[in-house]
Design a protein around this motif. Structure first.
Motif, short mmCIF file in Angstrom:
data_model
loop_
_atom_site.label_atom_id
_atom_site.label_comp_id
_atom_site.label_asym_id
_atom_site.label_seq_id
_atom_site.Cartn_x
_atom_site.Cartn_y
_atom_site.Cartn_z
N VAL A 110 6.34 0.65 -0.80
CA VAL A 110 5.04 0.02 -0.67
C VAL A 110 4.98 -0.93 0.52
CG1 VAL A 110 3.49 -1.66 -1.80
CG2 VAL A 110 4.40 0.29 -3.09
N ALA A 111 6.05 -1.65 0.78
CA ALA A 111 6.08 -2.57 1.92
C ALA A 111 5.79 -1.83 3.22
CB ALA A 111 7.42 -3.29 2.00
N ALA A 112 6.40 -0.65 3.39
CA ALA A 112 6.20 0.12 4.61
C ALA A 112 4.79 0.71 4.66
CB ALA A 112 7.24 1.24 4.70
N ILE A 113 4.26 1.12 3.51
CA ILE A 113 2.90 1.68 3.46
C ILE A 113 1.87 0.64 3.88
CG2 ILE A 113 1.09 2.50 1.89
CD1 ILE A 113 3.34 3.89 0.28
N VAL A 114 1.96 -0.56 3.30
CA VAL A 114 1.00 -1.61 3.59
C VAL A 114 1.17 -2.13 5.02
CG1 VAL A 114 0.20 -3.92 2.93
CG2 VAL A 114 0.82 -2.26 1.16
N ALA A 115 2.42 -2.13 5.51
CA ALA A 115 2.69 -2.68 6.84
C ALA A 115 2.41 -1.68 7.96
CB ALA A 115 4.14 -3.14 6.93
N GLU A 116 2.18 -0.41 7.63
CA GLU A 116 2.03 0.62 8.66
C GLU A 116 0.94 0.28 9.68
OE1 GLU A 116 2.21 5.47 8.79
OE2 GLU A 116 1.21 4.51 7.12
N PRO A 117 -0.26 -0.17 9.27
CA PRO A 117 -1.26 -0.54 10.29
C PRO A 117 -0.81 -1.71 11.16
CG PRO A 117 -2.26 -0.32 8.11
CD PRO A 117 -0.80 -0.30 7.90
N LEU A 118 0.00 -2.61 10.59
CA LEU A 118 0.47 -3.77 11.34
C LEU A 118 1.46 -3.35 12.42
CD1 LEU A 118 1.07 -6.12 8.26
CD2 LEU A 118 -0.87 -6.19 9.85
N VAL A 119 2.29 -2.37 12.11
CA VAL A 119 3.28 -1.88 13.08
C VAL A 119 2.57 -1.28 14.29
CG1 VAL A 119 5.11 -0.19 13.46
CG2 VAL A 119 5.01 -1.46 11.30
N ILE A 120 1.49 -0.56 14.03
CA ILE A 120 0.79 0.15 15.11
C ILE A 120 -0.15 -0.76 15.88
CG2 ILE A 120 -0.82 2.06 15.58
CD1 ILE A 120 0.24 3.36 12.97
N ARG A 166 -3.54 -1.89 2.06
CA ARG A 166 -3.31 -1.30 3.38
C ARG A 166 -4.57 -1.33 4.24
NH1 ARG A 166 -1.49 4.85 3.41
NH2 ARG A 166 -3.56 5.02 2.46
N ALA A 167 -5.72 -1.04 3.62
CA ALA A 167 -6.98 -1.03 4.37
C ALA A 167 -7.34 -2.42 4.88
CB ALA A 167 -8.10 -0.49 3.49
N LEU A 168 -6.91 -3.46 4.17
CA LEU A 168 -7.25 -4.83 4.55
C LEU A 168 -6.22 -5.47 5.48
CD1 LEU A 168 -8.47 -6.20 1.10
CD2 LEU A 168 -9.89 -5.48 3.04
N ALA A 169 -5.15 -4.74 5.80
CA ALA A 169 -4.04 -5.33 6.56
C ALA A 169 -4.48 -5.92 7.88
CB ALA A 169 -2.96 -4.27 6.78
N LEU A 170 -5.43 -5.29 8.57
CA LEU A 170 -5.85 -5.73 9.90
C LEU A 170 -7.12 -6.58 9.86
CD1 LEU A 170 -5.16 -2.37 11.76
CD2 LEU A 170 -3.81 -4.46 11.90
N SER A 171 -7.46 -7.09 8.66
CA SER A 171 -8.67 -7.91 8.48
C SER A 171 -9.91 -7.20 9.03
CB SER A 171 -8.50 -9.28 9.15
OG SER A 171 -7.40 -9.96 8.60
N PRO A 172 -10.21 -5.99 8.53
CA PRO A 172 -11.37 -5.24 9.05
C PRO A 172 -12.68 -5.91 8.68
CG PRO A 172 -10.56 -4.21 7.05
CD PRO A 172 -9.58 -5.30 7.40
N ARG A 173 -13.72 -5.55 9.40
CA ARG A 173 -15.06 -6.06 9.11
C ARG A 173 -15.87 -5.07 8.29
NH1 ARG A 173 -17.66 -7.90 14.53
NH2 ARG A 173 -19.16 -8.86 13.09
#
Length: 321
Positions: A110-120, A166-173
């Motif tokens: 789960v850590a890698a799944i949620v962090a995937e957008p952050l890595v990219i 995961r969808a909220l990882a990048l603080s979307p609008r």
């Protein structure tokens, strides 16, 4: 207040070849759809399977290129963005899909799944990503230890919480919610919908909420757009559309659903037949082949969206002529 997302005349036609030597025909998946989503607001998009809801969402997510029309986000033309603009748009617009079993990689923790957008997309080191993952799991009501587990160790509702994190990882609008609760048990759906409402209030995020569950759409949305065969047939304030629908198709949809107000008697609307093929949609009003209130002109004249009691309705019943 200016809309966060505004689409105008959005159209998507898919070419389809009939047979090895046959002619090419067009599937008119979405035809000249227009709507807007306010900052911090929710637009519910409803309609039967195959009406064009998911194709509309895929164009907004940048997964399909429109045949025609425009998409504006925060006043900027999405279809004319350069590379840097597209990168910022992808960060600002995220999605949660229907199947919490198929949308998460079973081989990843789960850590890698949620962090995937952050890595990219985010400039964070390993410690920063771990802190952000912990924040996101807490935000969606999961314990910190969930980070080290695999998706198969969670229930369907918990998996959807992971997908939301995961969808909220990048603080979307803007988050596109494509049937986010339809694959869940009825007892779990309310929990996920309440979570989404709480997150919206806390974060100020906007939603495009696509669902068959009309009660959920009416509960979650400020405005509702009803689609039939690639076109919007009714658009307006959610409570008004749900409780007093104008278009015969909207009446049929909501009459078949559990009433939002059990004390309000519902008009019985009988709709016959199946949805016509988008390869050859009916002339005139596309709903006329199934409409209980059909008139002669419906077969030849396409009704425009016109204002009726504060909302937009595409139906000849409300023509002043």
């Amino acid at each position: 207040m200016a809309p966060l997302l505004e689409v105008a005349g959005l159209t998507k036609h898919f070419p389809v070849r009939r047979g090895l030597l046959g002619s090419t025909q067009l599937v008119r998946a979405v035809d000249a759809v227009s709507f807007a989503i306010e900052p911090g607001g929710t637009l519910g998009l409803v309609g039967e399977s195959g009406c064009g809801k998911t194709t509309t969402s895929r164009m907004i997510l940048g997964l399909e290129r429109p045949t025609a029309g425009s998409i504006r986000f925060d006043g900027r033309d999405v279809l004319a963005l350069g590379r840097d603009g597209e990168r910022m748009y992808r960060r600002a617009v995220q999605a949660v899909f229907q199947d919490p079993y198929g949308s998460l990689d079973p081989r990843m923790r789960v850590a890698a799944i949620v962090a995937e957008p952050l890595v990219i997309n985010a400039d964070l080191d390993g410690a920063g990503r771990r802190r952000r993952v912990a924040e996101l799991l807490d935000l969606v009501g999961l314990p910190e230890r969930a980070a080290e587990l695999f998706p198969h160790e969670f229930s369907g509702g918990q998996r959807q919480r992971i997908a939301i994190a995961r969808a909220l990882a990048l603080s979307p609008r803007l988050v596109v919610l494509d049937e986010p609760v339809s694959a869940l048990d009825v007892s779990i759906r309310a929990q996920i919908l309440n979570l989404l409402s709480e997150l919206q209030e806390r974060l100020g995020v906007s939603y495009l909420f696509i669902a068959h569950d009309l009660a959920a759409v009416a509960h979650m949305s400020q405005t509702i757009a009803v689609m039939y065969l690639g076109q919007i047939v009714e658009w307006g304030e959610a409570e008004a559309v749900a409780l007093e629908p104008k278009h015969p198709y909207t009446k049929a949809l909501f009459a078949a659903a559990l009433p939002a107000d059990l004390d309000t008697p519902r008009e019985e609307v009988a709709v016959s037949g199946e949805v016509p093929s988008p390869l050859a949609p009916p002339a005139g009003c596309r709903f006329h082949t199934r409409c209980p209130a059909v008139m002669a002109r419906c077969a030849t004249e396409e009704p425009p969206l016109r204002t009726v009691d504060g909302r937009l309705v595409a139906c000849h019943l409300y023509d002043a002529r």
